[in-house]
Each structure stands twice: as C-alpha cells, then as structure tokens.
Design a protein around this motif. Structure first.
Motif, PDB file in Angstrom:
ATOM      1  N   ARG A  18       0.289  11.226   1.311  1.00 25.27           N
ATOM      2  CA  ARG A  18      -0.052  10.224   2.313  1.00 25.27           C
ATOM      3  C   ARG A  18       0.939   9.082   2.213  1.00 25.27           C
ATOM      4  O   ARG A  18       1.027   8.411   1.165  1.00 25.27           O
ATOM      5  CB  ARG A  18      -1.460   9.696   2.101  1.00 25.27           C
ATOM      6  CG  ARG A  18      -1.967   8.825   3.248  1.00 25.27           C
ATOM      7  CD  ARG A  18      -3.239   8.119   2.866  1.00 25.27           C
ATOM      8  NE  ARG A  18      -3.943   7.565   4.020  1.00 25.27           N
ATOM      9  CZ  ARG A  18      -4.808   6.562   3.955  1.00 25.27           C
ATOM     10  NH1 ARG A  18      -5.086   6.009   2.785  1.00 25.27           N
ATOM     11  NH2 ARG A  18      -5.408   6.127   5.045  1.00 25.27           N
ATOM     12  N   LEU A  19       1.680   8.875   3.267  1.00 24.60           N
ATOM     13  CA  LEU A  19       2.631   7.780   3.316  1.00 24.60           C
ATOM     14  C   LEU A  19       1.964   6.549   3.925  1.00 24.60           C
ATOM     15  O   LEU A  19       1.134   6.666   4.823  1.00 24.60           O
ATOM     16  CB  LEU A  19       3.857   8.154   4.148  1.00 24.60           C
ATOM     17  CG  LEU A  19       4.608   9.422   3.740  1.00 24.60           C
ATOM     18  CD1 LEU A  19       5.847   9.584   4.610  1.00 24.60           C
ATOM     19  CD2 LEU A  19       4.955   9.425   2.270  1.00 24.60           C
ATOM     20  N   SER A  20       2.354   5.387   3.432  1.00 27.25           N
ATOM     21  CA  SER A  20       1.857   4.125   3.967  1.00 27.25           C
ATOM     22  C   SER A  20       3.040   3.243   4.349  1.00 27.25           C
ATOM     23  O   SER A  20       4.115   3.345   3.759  1.00 27.25           O
ATOM     24  CB  SER A  20       1.001   3.393   2.923  1.00 27.25           C
ATOM     25  OG  SER A  20      -0.126   4.152   2.563  1.00 27.25           O
ATOM     26  N   CYS A  21       2.818   2.375   5.304  1.00 27.15           N
ATOM     27  CA  CYS A  21       3.848   1.431   5.733  1.00 27.15           C
ATOM     28  C   CYS A  21       3.165   0.107   6.055  1.00 27.15           C
ATOM     29  O   CYS A  21       2.408   0.021   7.031  1.00 27.15           O
ATOM     30  CB  CYS A  21       4.592   1.958   6.945  1.00 27.15           C
ATOM     31  SG  CYS A  21       5.814   0.810   7.624  1.00 27.15           S
ATOM     32  N   ALA A  22       3.428  -0.881   5.235  1.00 24.59           N
ATOM     33  CA  ALA A  22       2.825  -2.200   5.425  1.00 24.59           C
ATOM     34  C   ALA A  22       3.752  -3.074   6.257  1.00 24.59           C
ATOM     35  O   ALA A  22       4.934  -3.217   5.927  1.00 24.59           O
ATOM     36  CB  ALA A  22       2.553  -2.849   4.074  1.00 24.59           C
ATOM     37  N   ALA A  23       3.230  -3.649   7.311  1.00 25.02           N
ATOM     38  CA  ALA A  23       4.017  -4.501   8.200  1.00 25.02           C
ATOM     39  C   ALA A  23       3.669  -5.965   7.958  1.00 25.02           C
ATOM     40  O   ALA A  23       2.525  -6.322   7.721  1.00 25.02           O
ATOM     41  CB  ALA A  23       3.753  -4.124   9.645  1.00 25.02           C
ATOM     42  N   SER A  24       4.690  -6.809   8.034  1.00 27.44           N
ATOM     43  CA  SER A  24       4.480  -8.247   7.889  1.00 27.44           C
ATOM     44  C   SER A  24       5.470  -8.985   8.772  1.00 27.44           C
ATOM     45  O   SER A  24       6.410  -8.392   9.296  1.00 27.44           O
ATOM     46  CB  SER A  24       4.622  -8.676   6.430  1.00 27.44           C
ATOM     47  OG  SER A  24       5.931  -8.380   5.959  1.00 27.44           O
ATOM     48  N   ALA A  73      -6.194  -4.035  11.274  1.00 25.13           N
ATOM     49  CA  ALA A  73      -6.678  -5.189  10.512  1.00 25.13           C
ATOM     50  C   ALA A  73      -5.813  -5.452   9.287  1.00 25.13           C
ATOM     51  O   ALA A  73      -5.642  -6.593   8.861  1.00 25.13           O
ATOM     52  CB  ALA A  73      -8.124  -4.973  10.105  1.00 25.13           C
ATOM     53  N   LYS A  74      -5.265  -4.378   8.722  1.00 25.70           N
ATOM     54  CA  LYS A  74      -4.435  -4.515   7.519  1.00 25.70           C
ATOM     55  C   LYS A  74      -2.956  -4.368   7.836  1.00 25.70           C
ATOM     56  O   LYS A  74      -2.127  -4.357   6.921  1.00 25.70           O
ATOM     57  CB  LYS A  74      -4.853  -3.480   6.482  1.00 25.70           C
ATOM     58  CG  LYS A  74      -6.277  -3.656   5.978  1.00 25.70           C
ATOM     59  CD  LYS A  74      -6.606  -2.636   4.896  1.00 25.70           C
ATOM     60  CE  LYS A  74      -8.021  -2.871   4.359  1.00 25.70           C
ATOM     61  NZ  LYS A  74      -8.383  -1.886   3.305  1.00 25.70           N
ATOM     62  N   ASN A  75      -2.621  -4.229   9.134  1.00 27.88           N
ATOM     63  CA  ASN A  75      -1.213  -4.098   9.543  1.00 27.88           C
ATOM     64  C   ASN A  75      -0.511  -2.984   8.781  1.00 27.88           C
ATOM     65  O   ASN A  75       0.622  -3.163   8.290  1.00 27.88           O
ATOM     66  CB  ASN A  75      -0.487  -5.427   9.353  1.00 27.88           C
ATOM     67  CG  ASN A  75      -1.093  -6.537  10.167  1.00 27.88           C
ATOM     68  OD1 ASN A  75      -1.508  -6.327  11.302  1.00 27.88           O
ATOM     69  ND2 ASN A  75      -1.180  -7.721   9.587  1.00 27.88           N
ATOM     70  N   THR A  76      -1.175  -1.857   8.667  1.00 26.34           N
ATOM     71  CA  THR A  76      -0.638  -0.747   7.890  1.00 26.34           C
ATOM     72  C   THR A  76      -0.652   0.531   8.711  1.00 26.34           C
ATOM     73  O   THR A  76      -1.622   0.825   9.413  1.00 26.34           O
ATOM     74  CB  THR A  76      -1.442  -0.551   6.596  1.00 26.34           C
ATOM     75  OG1 THR A  76      -1.431  -1.776   5.840  1.00 26.34           O
ATOM     76  CG2 THR A  76      -0.834   0.550   5.736  1.00 26.34           C
ATOM     77  N   LEU A  77       0.429   1.263   8.594  1.00 27.14           N
ATOM     78  CA  LEU A  77       0.613   2.546   9.260  1.00 27.14           C
ATOM     79  C   LEU A  77       0.538   3.640   8.208  1.00 27.14           C
ATOM     80  O   LEU A  77       1.008   3.445   7.079  1.00 27.14           O
ATOM     81  CB  LEU A  77       1.971   2.576   9.951  1.00 27.14           C
ATOM     82  CG  LEU A  77       2.377   3.848  10.688  1.00 27.14           C
ATOM     83  CD1 LEU A  77       1.549   4.011  11.957  1.00 27.14           C
ATOM     84  CD2 LEU A  77       3.867   3.798  11.011  1.00 27.14           C
TER      85      LEU A  77
END
Length: 114
Positions: A18-24, A73-77
């Motif tokens: 499972r890949l995650s990508c946090a955006a900010s 809500a967590k800005n995560t893909l």
C-alpha cells in the motif's frame, strides 16, 4: 504543493503493498491526484487517477489488482496494490494536478521479485 510518497519495498509475486502520498502546502488549488510509475529504461506511465469527489480511473494493465483512494481530511492519497507481478516493479510517483502545472512527489521504489 509538496508531496511525500512512502510505502514501497520488496515484495514477492502475488503479494501486496500500500503506497501513501501525503500532500501539504497550497492544496486548495489541487483538483485530481494520481499515481504514475517508471520502470528502468521505460517512460513514466499513468497508473491511476482520482478526482476530488472520488471518481477513479485505472489503467487496464492493473485494473482489478490496484485501487486508488484518497482521504481528503488527511490530504493523503493511497494506492493499494494486490496480486503484484514482476512487471509492476518500478518507481511509483504520486502527482497532484494544479490549475497550471502538475506537482510530483519524490517517488517510492517497488520491487516485485522472488
């Protein structure tokens, strides 16, 4: 906009990651997001995209095995990858589509090998 991808690694054929990508940053300007991948010696290719409302597009080569999702809500893909094959090995990049340009994360390496 800054994107931080994670979750890559070494997995055996048939396994899952499972890949995650946090955006900010200035994420209010972002519309869709997506995952791309680039294998050695090959061009970067689209894997999947998702709109803010959750409409997804998955390329045929991974359809039925990969799922793209986002937590607004967590800005995560996310990219859930199941039944992985050796040909899925690549550096995976997350992307965020702005009004005038596309933002890219740094990439996370996925290696599928026994």
């Amino acid at each position: 906009v800054q994107l931080q991808a994670s979750g890559g690694g070494l997995v055996q054929p048939g396994g899952s990651l499972r890949l995650s990508c946090a955006a900010s940053g200035s994420i209010g300007s972002i519309s869709g997001m997506g995952w791309y991948r680039q294998a050695p010696g090959k061009q970067r290719e689209l894997v999947a995209t998702i709109t803010p409302r959750g409409t997804t597009n998955i390329v045929d080569s991974v359809k039925g095995r990969f799922t793209i999702s986002r937590d607004n809500a967590k800005n995560t893909l996310f990219l859930q990858m199941n039944s992985l094959k050796p040909e899925d090995s690549a550096v995976y990049y997350c992307a965020a589509f702005g009004p005038r340009l596309t933002y890219w994360g740094q990439g996370t390496l996925v290696t599928v090998s026994s």
